[in-house]
Design a protein around this motif. Structure first.
Motif, mmCIF file in Angstrom:
data_model
loop_
_atom_site.group_PDB
_atom_site.id
_atom_site.type_symbol
_atom_site.label_atom_id
_atom_site.label_comp_id
_atom_site.label_asym_id
_atom_site.label_seq_id
_atom_site.Cartn_x
_atom_site.Cartn_y
_atom_site.Cartn_z
ATOM 1 N N GLU A 69 0.823 -1.207 0.000
ATOM 2 C CA GLU A 69 0.000 0.000 0.000
ATOM 3 C C GLU A 69 0.858 1.258 0.000
ATOM 4 O OE1 GLU A 69 -2.447 -0.734 3.419
ATOM 5 O OE2 GLU A 69 -3.954 -1.805 2.238
ATOM 6 N N THR A 70 2.000 1.204 0.672
ATOM 7 C CA THR A 70 2.907 2.348 0.690
ATOM 8 C C THR A 70 3.525 2.566 -0.687
ATOM 9 O OG1 THR A 70 3.352 1.930 3.036
ATOM 10 C CG2 THR A 70 4.897 3.364 1.865
ATOM 11 N N ALA A 124 2.176 1.632 -3.477
ATOM 12 C CA ALA A 124 1.070 2.071 -4.335
ATOM 13 C C ALA A 124 0.792 3.561 -4.168
ATOM 14 C CB ALA A 124 -0.191 1.257 -4.037
ATOM 15 N N GLU A 125 0.832 4.037 -2.949
ATOM 16 C CA GLU A 125 0.564 5.455 -2.689
ATOM 17 C C GLU A 125 1.638 6.333 -3.320
ATOM 18 O OE1 GLU A 125 -1.848 8.431 -1.534
ATOM 19 O OE2 GLU A 125 -2.296 6.311 -1.274
ATOM 20 N N ILE A 126 2.898 5.929 -3.202
ATOM 21 C CA ILE A 126 3.992 6.696 -3.802
ATOM 22 C C ILE A 126 3.906 6.625 -5.319
ATOM 23 C CG2 ILE A 126 6.511 6.801 -4.059
ATOM 24 C CD1 ILE A 126 6.635 5.853 -1.081
ATOM 25 N N LYS A 128 1.237 6.147 -7.118
ATOM 26 C CA LYS A 128 0.069 6.933 -7.541
ATOM 27 C C LYS A 128 0.441 8.404 -7.725
ATOM 28 C CE LYS A 128 -3.269 8.102 -4.682
ATOM 29 N NZ LYS A 128 -4.375 7.985 -3.725
ATOM 30 N N GLY A 129 1.379 8.878 -6.913
ATOM 31 C CA GLY A 129 1.846 10.252 -7.017
ATOM 32 C C GLY A 129 2.903 10.452 -8.099
#
Length: 77
Positions: free
Chosen positions: A20-21, A23-25, A27-28
């Motif tokens: 998830e970490t 994925a979040e990075i 996504k940015g």
């Protein structure tokens, strides 16, 4: 490389947090380098290496020159 991904339900809680970490990075528009993941996720370095190795082996993330990003996926951003 095989495009088949492992089932996300088979990930440990720690692996899911790492995923998830990343994925979040991703996504940015960035790539998650090991130092950033270590700072954001915490835990022993060996556990983080093991989680990343497993996530790569089951095709959830891939390693690039800049860090880890999501592997091919079939869901919208």
């Amino acid at each position: 490389m095989d495009d088949m991904r492992g089932d996300v339900q088979e990930l440990s809680d720690f692996e899911l947090t790492v995923y998830e970490t990343v994925a979040e990075i991703d996504k940015g528009g960035g790539a998650a380098d090991f130092a950033t993941l270590g700072r954001l996720v915490g835990g022993p370095e060996e556990d983080l290496w093991a989680a990343l190795g497993h996530l790569v082996s089951v095709n959830h993330v891939r390693s690039t020159d800049h860090g880890y990003v999501l592997a091919s996926h079939d869901w919208a951003p």
